[in-house]
Design a protein around this motif. Sequence first.
Motif, PDB file in Angstrom:
ATOM      1  N   PHE A 101      40.073 -16.729  11.813  1.00 38.81           N
ATOM      2  CA  PHE A 101      38.858 -17.201  11.144  1.00 38.81           C
ATOM      3  C   PHE A 101      38.603 -16.407   9.863  1.00 38.81           C
ATOM      4  N   LYS A 102      38.607 -15.084   9.977  1.00 42.52           N
ATOM      5  CA  LYS A 102      38.307 -14.274   8.795  1.00 42.52           C
ATOM      6  C   LYS A 102      39.398 -14.410   7.738  1.00 42.52           C
ATOM      7  N   ASN A 103      40.660 -14.573   8.161  1.00 41.06           N
ATOM      8  CA  ASN A 103      41.746 -14.759   7.198  1.00 41.06           C
ATOM      9  C   ASN A 103      41.613 -16.079   6.452  1.00 41.06           C
ATOM     10  N   CYS A 104      41.177 -17.117   7.158  1.00 36.99           N
ATOM     11  CA  CYS A 104      40.949 -18.420   6.508  1.00 36.99           C
ATOM     12  C   CYS A 104      39.855 -18.303   5.452  1.00 36.99           C
ATOM     13  N   LEU A 105      38.772 -17.651   5.814  1.00 34.99           N
ATOM     14  CA  LEU A 105      37.651 -17.507   4.885  1.00 34.99           C
ATOM     15  C   LEU A 105      38.056 -16.700   3.659  1.00 34.99           C
ATOM     16  N   LYS A 106      38.811 -15.642   3.885  1.00 33.95           N
ATOM     17  CA  LYS A 106      39.220 -14.790   2.770  1.00 33.95           C
ATOM     18  C   LYS A 106      40.204 -15.511   1.860  1.00 33.95           C
ATOM     19  N   ARG A 186      18.082 -16.187  -2.293  1.00 36.29           N
ATOM     20  CA  ARG A 186      17.169 -15.910  -1.187  1.00 36.29           C
ATOM     21  C   ARG A 186      17.957 -15.473   0.043  1.00 36.29           C
ATOM     22  N   LEU A 187      17.287 -14.741   0.903  1.00 36.11           N
ATOM     23  CA  LEU A 187      17.918 -14.280   2.138  1.00 36.11           C
ATOM     24  C   LEU A 187      18.272 -15.481   3.005  1.00 36.11           C
ATOM     25  N   ILE A 188      19.516 -15.530   3.486  1.00 32.00           N
ATOM     26  CA  ILE A 188      19.891 -16.616   4.381  1.00 32.00           C
ATOM     27  C   ILE A 188      19.117 -16.468   5.698  1.00 32.00           C
ATOM     28  N   THR A 189      18.961 -17.556   6.417  1.00 32.84           N
ATOM     29  CA  THR A 189      18.174 -17.548   7.647  1.00 32.84           C
ATOM     30  C   THR A 189      19.078 -17.491   8.871  1.00 32.84           C
ATOM     31  N   SER A 190      18.516 -17.079   9.988  1.00 27.98           N
ATOM     32  CA  SER A 190      19.265 -17.037  11.247  1.00 27.98           C
ATOM     33  C   SER A 190      19.786 -18.421  11.596  1.00 27.98           C
ATOM     34  N   ARG A 191      18.939 -19.416  11.447  1.00 26.21           N
ATOM     35  CA  ARG A 191      19.337 -20.796  11.752  1.00 26.21           C
ATOM     36  C   ARG A 191      20.435 -21.264  10.803  1.00 26.21           C
ATOM     37  N   GLY A 192      20.300 -20.889   9.536  1.00 24.27           N
ATOM     38  CA  GLY A 192      21.303 -21.267   8.553  1.00 24.27           C
ATOM     39  C   GLY A 192      22.660 -20.680   8.883  1.00 24.27           C
ATOM     40  N   VAL A 193      22.669 -19.436   9.349  1.00 25.18           N
ATOM     41  CA  VAL A 193      23.923 -18.784   9.739  1.00 25.18           C
ATOM     42  C   VAL A 193      24.556 -19.533  10.908  1.00 25.18           C
ATOM     43  N   ALA A 194      23.760 -19.825  11.931  1.00 24.84           N
ATOM     44  CA  ALA A 194      24.283 -20.496  13.124  1.00 24.84           C
ATOM     45  C   ALA A 194      24.880 -21.860  12.782  1.00 24.84           C
ATOM     46  N   ILE A 195      24.178 -22.622  11.948  1.00 23.86           N
ATOM     47  CA  ILE A 195      24.651 -23.955  11.570  1.00 23.86           C
ATOM     48  C   ILE A 195      25.942 -23.859  10.760  1.00 23.86           C
ATOM     49  N   GLN A 196      25.971 -22.943   9.801  1.00 21.91           N
ATOM     50  CA  GLN A 196      27.154 -22.822   8.953  1.00 21.91           C
ATOM     51  C   GLN A 196      28.378 -22.350   9.732  1.00 21.91           C
ATOM     52  N   LEU A 197      28.186 -21.449  10.677  1.00 19.33           N
ATOM     53  CA  LEU A 197      29.314 -20.980  11.486  1.00 19.33           C
ATOM     54  C   LEU A 197      29.928 -22.120  12.281  1.00 19.33           C
ATOM     55  N   LYS A 198      29.086 -22.983  12.841  1.00 17.10           N
ATOM     56  CA  LYS A 198      29.598 -24.145  13.587  1.00 17.10           C
ATOM     57  C   LYS A 198      30.400 -25.051  12.649  1.00 17.10           C
ATOM     58  N   SER A 199      29.856 -25.272  11.448  1.00 19.08           N
ATOM     59  CA  SER A 199      30.528 -26.132  10.479  1.00 19.08           C
ATOM     60  C   SER A 199      31.887 -25.557  10.078  1.00 19.08           C
ATOM     61  N   LEU A 200      31.928 -24.261   9.861  1.00 22.40           N
ATOM     62  CA  LEU A 200      33.188 -23.610   9.486  1.00 22.40           C
ATOM     63  C   LEU A 200      34.188 -23.622  10.645  1.00 22.40           C
ATOM     64  N   VAL A 202      34.536 -25.980  12.863  1.00 24.81           N
ATOM     65  CA  VAL A 202      35.127 -27.323  12.853  1.00 24.81           C
ATOM     66  C   VAL A 202      36.153 -27.433  11.725  1.00 24.81           C
ATOM     67  N   LYS A 203      35.801 -26.914  10.558  1.00 24.44           N
ATOM     68  CA  LYS A 203      36.696 -26.982   9.391  1.00 24.44           C
ATOM     69  C   LYS A 203      38.039 -26.321   9.675  1.00 24.44           C
ATOM     70  N   TYR A 204      38.010 -25.200  10.398  1.00 24.04           N
ATOM     71  CA  TYR A 204      39.247 -24.451  10.638  1.00 24.04           C
ATOM     72  C   TYR A 204      39.816 -24.665  12.046  1.00 24.04           C
ATOM     73  N   PRO A 208      34.057 -24.850  18.447  1.00 26.71           N
ATOM     74  CA  PRO A 208      32.704 -24.497  18.008  1.00 26.71           C
ATOM     75  C   PRO A 208      31.873 -23.806  19.088  1.00 26.71           C
ATOM     76  N   ALA A 209      32.234 -24.023  20.355  1.00 27.43           N
ATOM     77  CA  ALA A 209      31.461 -23.424  21.457  1.00 27.43           C
ATOM     78  C   ALA A 209      31.537 -21.905  21.441  1.00 27.43           C
TER      79      ALA A 209
END
Length: 267
Positions: A101-106, A186-200, A202-204, A208-209
Amino acid sequence: MIDEFEEYLQSHNLSENTITSYSFALKQYKKNYGSITRKNLKQYKLWLIENYKPETVNLRIRAINCYLECINKTNLKIPSVKMQHKNFLENVISEADYIYFKNCLKSNNDMLWYFVIRFLAATRARISELLQIKAEHINIGYLDLYSKGGKLRRLYIPESLQNEAKDWLKKLNRTSGFVFLNRQGRLITSRGVAIQLKSLAVKYNINPAVVYPHSFRHLFAKTFLARFNDIALLADLMGHENIETTRIYLRKTSTEQQLIVNKVIDW
């Protein structure tokens, strides 16, 4: 009433997520049952049991009991429900998936989210704690956190992560302030982090669970014990009051159990 309860929660240094969750439970109770009576409290508990998982039931019960403390009616506190604990961990990201995961993001230069999961996995930070990290903390290598009882816990930033994050912030010309900001600054939100992680996830093509903020905290604990078998130290690092809470990380995940069974049992 809600405002007073939230002020009470804030005075006890509870996290933003906890305050939101507890306030929701009180609003839910008031909407459906109105006044605080022993009969209504019992009916609320039964309704929770019929409609929610035990973990959620106990969370709502803790919220209402906290409110009863706030209004000095502790004699009406509701007992929590007993939960049957599983002998394995569920939905924890594996070290292999984390590295992938981290290698894909980097490799895609998605450095904000690269550092989100790096900090979650390498510092054992809760999401609310992650969002408190500033450039100043990266420079000194730690963030001091205080529990609701005033107890100090230090969130260490490993040297390798510290140096890598310094280089990243230097490229962004950021020398102070919060680290995890969105495109609008602006500071990202807890909910925003959770949603984006799920999206990422799926992408990779990662399940998602197993990709959610707290999963990386679990990964930290399991990996730490595998490499440095000191459960007392881990309990301190995780901020657990009771070492029994930490013992869950001695267990295998259900996937790990299945792999061992497949490998060992040939009869």
